[in-house]
Write a protein that holds these residues in place. Sequence first.
Motif, short mmCIF file in Angstrom:
data_model
loop_
_atom_site.label_atom_id
_atom_site.label_comp_id
_atom_site.label_asym_id
_atom_site.label_seq_id
_atom_site.Cartn_x
_atom_site.Cartn_y
_atom_site.Cartn_z
N ILE A 267 0.82 -1.21 0.00
CA ILE A 267 0.00 0.00 0.00
C ILE A 267 0.86 1.26 0.00
O ILE A 267 0.56 2.23 -0.70
N ILE A 268 1.92 1.26 0.78
CA ILE A 268 2.75 2.47 0.88
C ILE A 268 3.83 2.52 -0.19
O ILE A 268 4.04 3.56 -0.83
N ASN A 269 4.51 1.39 -0.41
CA ASN A 269 5.68 1.39 -1.30
C ASN A 269 5.42 0.73 -2.66
O ASN A 269 6.33 0.69 -3.49
N ASN A 270 4.20 0.23 -2.89
CA ASN A 270 3.83 -0.37 -4.17
C ASN A 270 4.77 -1.50 -4.58
O ASN A 270 5.13 -1.64 -5.74
N ARG A 271 5.16 -2.31 -3.60
CA ARG A 271 6.04 -3.45 -3.85
C ARG A 271 5.25 -4.75 -3.77
O ARG A 271 4.28 -4.86 -3.03
N LEU A 272 5.71 -5.74 -4.52
CA LEU A 272 5.13 -7.07 -4.42
C LEU A 272 5.32 -7.61 -3.00
O LEU A 272 6.30 -7.28 -2.32
N CYS A 296 -6.62 -19.63 3.43
CA CYS A 296 -5.28 -19.20 3.00
C CYS A 296 -5.23 -19.05 1.49
O CYS A 296 -4.59 -18.12 0.97
N ALA A 297 -5.88 -19.95 0.77
CA ALA A 297 -5.88 -19.87 -0.69
C ALA A 297 -6.57 -18.60 -1.16
O ALA A 297 -6.06 -17.88 -2.05
N PHE A 298 -7.73 -18.28 -0.57
CA PHE A 298 -8.49 -17.10 -0.98
C PHE A 298 -7.72 -15.82 -0.65
O PHE A 298 -7.63 -14.90 -1.47
N LEU A 299 -7.13 -15.76 0.54
CA LEU A 299 -6.39 -14.56 0.93
C LEU A 299 -5.17 -14.37 0.03
O LEU A 299 -4.85 -13.24 -0.37
N THR A 300 -4.50 -15.46 -0.32
CA THR A 300 -3.35 -15.37 -1.24
C THR A 300 -3.79 -14.81 -2.58
O THR A 300 -3.14 -13.92 -3.15
N GLN A 301 -4.91 -15.32 -3.10
CA GLN A 301 -5.42 -14.84 -4.38
C GLN A 301 -5.81 -13.36 -4.31
O GLN A 301 -5.53 -12.59 -5.24
N LEU A 302 -6.47 -12.98 -3.23
CA LEU A 302 -6.89 -11.58 -3.09
C LEU A 302 -5.69 -10.63 -3.08
O LEU A 302 -5.73 -9.57 -3.71
N ILE A 303 -4.64 -11.00 -2.37
CA ILE A 303 -3.45 -10.15 -2.32
C ILE A 303 -2.83 -10.03 -3.72
O ILE A 303 -2.43 -8.93 -4.15
N HIS A 304 -2.78 -11.13 -4.45
CA HIS A 304 -2.22 -11.06 -5.81
C HIS A 304 -3.09 -10.20 -6.72
O HIS A 304 -2.57 -9.46 -7.58
N VAL A 305 -4.40 -10.28 -6.55
CA VAL A 305 -5.29 -9.40 -7.33
C VAL A 305 -4.99 -7.94 -7.02
O VAL A 305 -4.88 -7.09 -7.92
N LYS A 306 -4.81 -7.64 -5.74
CA LYS A 306 -4.54 -6.24 -5.35
C LYS A 306 -3.17 -5.80 -5.89
O LYS A 306 -3.02 -4.64 -6.31
N GLU A 307 -2.19 -6.71 -5.89
CA GLU A 307 -0.89 -6.37 -6.48
C GLU A 307 -1.06 -5.98 -7.94
O GLU A 307 -0.45 -5.00 -8.42
N GLU A 308 -1.87 -6.77 -8.68
CA GLU A 308 -2.06 -6.47 -10.10
C GLU A 308 -2.80 -5.16 -10.31
O GLU A 308 -2.45 -4.35 -11.19
#
Length: 313
Positions: A267-272, A296-308
């Motif tokens: 959120i702050i540094n826009n890093r993976l 854990c699977a859903f949370l992992t997917q959500l974080i990757h979506v937010k990264e994209e």
Amino acid sequence: MKIIIAGSGAMGSRFGLMLHRSGNDVILVDGWKEHIDKINNDGLQANLNGEEVVEKIPAYHQDDLADVDFSADLVILFTKAMQLETMLKSLQPCLAEETKVLCLLNGIGHEDIIKNYVKFENIFIGNTMWTAGMDGPGRVTLFGSGSLDLQNLGAGKEEAAKEITKVLSEAELHANFSEDILASIYRKACVNGTMNGLCTMLNSNMTEFGGTTYADDIVEAIVTEFVTVAKAQNIELDQPAILAQIKKCYDPETIGLHHPSMYQDLIINNRLTEIDYINGAIVRKGKEFGISTPYCAFLTQLIHVKEEILGAK
């Protein structure tokens, strides 16, 4: 002892500075050129519990190690999890036959990568409770005290682990030899596997999340998956104690107003993020043991979506 700090951000700089000040031959290695250049030009600058200190510690970019004459007795790994393999490849010119490698990364299962580059009996893993903050290139803030636990992975390497513990403790890093380090790592991963991903997705600090109606149910569901996967590996965890430890994170008088490291990265540094090595690791190990890990699977997917969505790099 000749020591390489591989990954010399905030925490690596803390360990490098303290080990250097206790008389060890230390070099810092990192992939951030501006940070390396600043340390070499002006020294590593630190606010150490309110005292301004500057230490001249040699620093190298990880791509330049082929020409460095430094055969390490010990390498301490502090990279981000997704940078680990690249760092290990870069370190090869500095690794001797008996170089010990201590992994202090957050997350689970890093030894599966390290063993491809280092003899298994030379791998040591640990869990640290020290904190540090990066103020900018070449400058860190180091407040408070901490400790770390470590253990050998290879059979019969207890004395080597205790020697590393001694060197770290002489640097006032308060190291302890553990006979159950995997349990310690899993306990810490339970905290990271709840607070990091949830606060990042919800744009909240830990107090804000903990004050919601649904916090306890969500945390318990995630922790149950960690505990179940750990048990399949003969790692026994006290789930009520872990849940109580996580609830302490909600306290605004301690760390509740803090945004976890994953939030700071994305959120702050826009890093993976390191989500693949925390919740994602539980998903992978769950598949290995035939254990369902939907939270854990859903949370992992959500974080990757937010990264994209955020275009994180």
